[in-house]
Design an enzyme around this catalytic site. Structure first.
Site, mmCIF file in Angstrom:
data_model
loop_
_atom_site.group_PDB
_atom_site.id
_atom_site.type_symbol
_atom_site.label_atom_id
_atom_site.label_comp_id
_atom_site.label_asym_id
_atom_site.label_seq_id
_atom_site.Cartn_x
_atom_site.Cartn_y
_atom_site.Cartn_z
ATOM 1 N N ASP A 166 0.817 -1.219 0.000
ATOM 2 C CA ASP A 166 0.000 0.000 0.000
ATOM 3 C C ASP A 166 0.852 1.271 0.000
ATOM 4 O OD1 ASP A 166 -2.148 -1.642 0.122
ATOM 5 O OD2 ASP A 166 -2.974 -0.835 1.990
ATOM 6 N N HIS A 179 -5.901 3.123 -4.434
ATOM 7 C CA HIS A 179 -5.864 3.371 -2.990
ATOM 8 C C HIS A 179 -6.228 4.834 -2.703
ATOM 9 C CE1 HIS A 179 -5.007 2.016 1.000
ATOM 10 N NE2 HIS A 179 -3.930 2.755 1.189
ATOM 11 N N HIS A 194 3.815 -2.412 3.120
ATOM 12 C CA HIS A 194 3.854 -1.042 2.596
ATOM 13 C C HIS A 194 5.166 -0.798 1.871
ATOM 14 C CE1 HIS A 194 0.823 -0.789 5.811
ATOM 15 N NE2 HIS A 194 0.291 0.206 5.110
ATOM 16 N N HIS A 210 -5.377 9.736 -0.124
ATOM 17 C CA HIS A 210 -5.336 8.858 1.041
ATOM 18 C C HIS A 210 -6.171 9.370 2.215
ATOM 19 C CE1 HIS A 210 -3.612 6.105 4.086
ATOM 20 N NE2 HIS A 210 -3.303 5.351 3.050
#
Length: 718
Positions: free
Chosen positions: A99, A150, A252, A154
């Site tokens: 991510d 995503h 991540h 964010h």
């Protein structure tokens, strides 16, 4: 063919412009583009529209039990939107997902590890990082990995509207199309966890994005690598809860130091492969075609355009910041020069013998007039009260409103009237100069009134034979309206305080048309008034300076002029002033390489006038653009405090200028509003003037409507 037709056109030669509404279009479009660049850059750096709020889990009364107990992949697309279903990753199958990327430091290292072990994974990227690092997205796609959305900035979508959610997804897809020519049908909400974490707040988000064709991917195993707990802890957290169970693992590749993630990734792959796991993507694990699909046509080129614009914005920002620093340097430099030189000028002005023996000889006052019926009587009667011997020549430049008749009706013995066919202000002044009886010529506008002492104060510097011209102190007479008050502040601070500074430097660029005086010999040597520009006052002043004469400022020679009473009239006047001044600077550009007095002005005065009078005002809108950006997207309190500090500095300097000019400072109460409204109008005027100059446009003379309400104030001269 006339002489004017034969004259070679200069780049700043005046000609007619487009209709008034179009005047605003180009400068406003330019400012809008600059603001858009700032916003695009803010999007790419996750500054603009950033929302750092994170929702806390609430009740789960609306979430179906089968989803809470099901797999990490939720399908709420199409017909399943009312009753979403979930999928698990098959046994002995692991899906690695990353991510928040891509990151220029950590994503390439992760891709190297995956390539070395022939493992494919899913990368849930943000639109902001995608636009900043397009080459990494292309590497991810080229490596056979799968992309997922995503969001762009964010945010926790629980707090966002449906419109904001759609925008976040659409902008991310636009970025993916622009950098890699693909879209993705996968979505992972920011700050998400496993399926059991769904609640009454985030479940509607899952249904909303599902209705727009997205498959939502939660996780089975959260390594919490963003906490950097250590390599062993990350590896331990990645292992399936039950041996052999399928797992969708969260890691991540951006957001900080990911060295532990890279090291742990090697061990995770090795350990799971040793247990018989295969690694694949989400789509392949579900037996579906890849969620990363190519796009073509309009979507592709719209994405490319968006990415190019964003990258240009990122590259442009350092330039804009540099220009903003230049604005600050010029403004503070100008303020410093004013504060140092203005007091020196004020002390010199108080010396009554500063110029030598008093000048007592008669002088000629020229009053060019075109349709000044409302004002001309006040003008002539103010001259009748002069305490210095004068002759007055009124040059009626083809007026059609009976101005000349009013002059004749006054029957003042010292006034001569010359009628001529309309030829413009320069032509009228040249006619008056030729008819002048005396060696000193005072020039004033037909809408201006003098105090009794104005002419006497104006001509005293001519006691010094080196002085060729003198600028007087023009004041706004109709200052009681808000627009008049703003112009009053501008005249005192921006004109008169500037003239004090330029006087001490010996480079006053403009003798105001409302109140100025010249030696007739100086005018003769430079060929008289020119109609090459719309700022004949600036043109003649620079010519006199370049011929070797000194030009000074007489602060006690006060004249009261009628300023424009509406924004439209103000626009017309300042547009002509700005454009004409640029013409004059361009006309005398050769002074930069000249020798003698012309070279001194060209290498000192002209650069100062260009930097303080053109460059700084042209770049000044950046201050307001960054202010607006800071309030909307940055640290609003700090931004507003900085702007407030600038206003206080401006107010202090204005108060000082008012004190030097012996003006009551109460008009300064409107200064904050002036900075928010009036200053912006002046930006647009100057921008439009510069655009007109650069594009070769021409500007015709625009006569302002007068009311004749200005007279010498009772307290004037006290």
């Amino acid at each position: 063919m006339s002489r004017h037709q034969r004259r070679r056109q200069s780049p700043l030669r005046p000609r007619r412009l487009a209709a008034p509404p179009l005047r605003f279009f180009m400068p406003l479009s330019l400012l809008a583009c600059l603001l858009a660049l700032l916003v695009l850059r803010g999007l790419a750096t996750n500054e603009a529209f950033h929302d750092s709020r994170i929702a806390i889990s609430v009740d789960k009364t609306t979430v179906p039990a089968n989803l809470l107990k099901g797999g990490p992949i939720i399908d709420a697309r199409g017909a399943r939107n009312e009753h979403p279903v979930s999928y698990r990753v098959p046994d002995r199958t692991a899906v690695l997902s990353f991510d928040d990327g891509p990151s220029p430091e950590w994503t390439p290292k992760i891709l190297q590890v995956l390539a070395a072990r022939n493992v494919r994974a899913d990368f849930f990227v943000t639109g902001a990082m995608t636009t900043r690092h397009p080459e990494l997205i292309r590497q991810i796609v080229a490596g056979g990995h799968e992309l997922g959305a995503h969001t762009f900035t964010h945010p926790d979508l629980v707090y966002q509207s449906h419109a904001r959610t759609s925008w976040e997804l659409a902008q991310t897809q636009l970025a993916l199309a622009g950098v890699a020519g693909v879209h993705s049908g996968l979505f992972r909400p920011p700050y998400s966890s496993d399926a059991t974490a769904m609640d009454d707040w985030n479940y509607p988000v899952i249904k909303y994005v599902g209705a727009r064709g997205y498959l939502t991917a939660f996780i089975d195993r959260d390594t919490e690598d963003w906490k950097r707990p250590g390599v062993d802890e990350i590896v331990k957290a990645a292992m399936p809860a039950k041996p052999g169970a399928g797992a969708l693992i969260l890691l991540h590749d951006a957001g900080g130091d990911r060295s532990q993630t890279v090291a742990a990734l090697v061990q995770i792959i090795d350990k799971l492969q040793a247990q018989g796991y295969r690694f694949t993507t989400i789509s392949e694990a579900l037996g579906a075609s890849s969620a990363t699909v190519p796009v073509h046509g309009f979507q592709l080129w719209a994405g490319k355009g968006f990415v190019w614009a964003t990258q240009a914005a990122v590259l442009t920002l350092p330039v804009l910041v540099g220009l903003l620093a230049l604005v600050g340097f010029l403004n503070f430099g100008r303020f410093a020069l004013m504060l140092v030189l203005a007091p020196i000028h004020a002390r010199r002005s108080r010396r009554r013998d500063a110029w030598g023996a008093p000048v007592t000889e008669p002088v000629t006052v020229l009053v060019p007039a075109y349709n000044e019926r409302e004002c001309i009587a006040n003008t002539l009667h103010s001259l009748a009260a002069s305490d210095h011997p004068i002759e007055v020549i009124v040059i009626d430049d083809g007026s059609t409103d009976g101005t000349a008749d009013i002059v004749e009706e006054t029957a003042l013995p010292y006034v001569r009237l010359i009628r001529q066919v309309n030829g413009g202000k320069s032509s009228a002044l040249n006619t008056g100069i030729a008819a002048a009886s005396y060696d000193i010529v005072v020039m004033m506008d037909g809408d201006t009134v003098f105090e009794p002492s104005t002419v006497r104060e104006l001509v005293q510097p001519f006691g010094d034979p080196a002085i060729g011209a003198v600028a007087g102190n023009a004041k706004v007479g109709n200052r009681e309206s808000l627009i008049g008050a703003w112009q009053h502040i501008e005249y005192v601070l921006g004109h008169n305080l500037d003239r004090r500074m330029y006087d001490m430097l010996g480079v006053i660029p403009t003798i105001p048309g409302a109140v100025g005086a010249f030696r007739k010999e100086a005018l003769r040597r430079v060929g008289g008034m020119s109609d090459d520009t719309l700022a004949e006052d600036t043109d003649i002043t620079i010519a006199v300076l370049c011929d070797g004469w000194r030009v000074v400022y007489a602060e006690y020679a006060r004249a009261w002029t009628e300023a424009p009473a509406s924004l439209q009239q103000l626009w017309s006047q300042r547009y002509r002033w700005s454009y004409g001044s640029m013409q004059a600077m361009w006309k005398h550009r050769g002074a930069v390489t000249s020798r003698g007095p012309a070279g001194r002005f060209g290498r000192l005065g002209l650069p100062l006038v260009v930097m303080f009078g053109v460059v700084a005002p042209l770049l000044a809108p950046l201050v307001d653009l960054f202010l607006l950006y800071g309030v909307l997207f940055g640290d609003a309190p700090i931004t507003l405090a900085s702007w407030g500090g600038f206003i206080l500095l401006q107010a202090a300097l204005s108060w000082y200028a008012f004190r030097l000019d012996r003006e009551k400072p109460w008009h300064l109460i409107s200064l904050p509003i002036q900075q928010l409204v009036y200053r912006q109008l002046m930006y647009i005027v100057l921008l439009q003037s510069a655009i007109t100059a650069m594009t070769g446009g021409r500007l015709r003379w625009q006569k302002l409507r007068r009311t004749g309400e200005v007279a010498v104030p009772v307290e004037a001269g006290r």
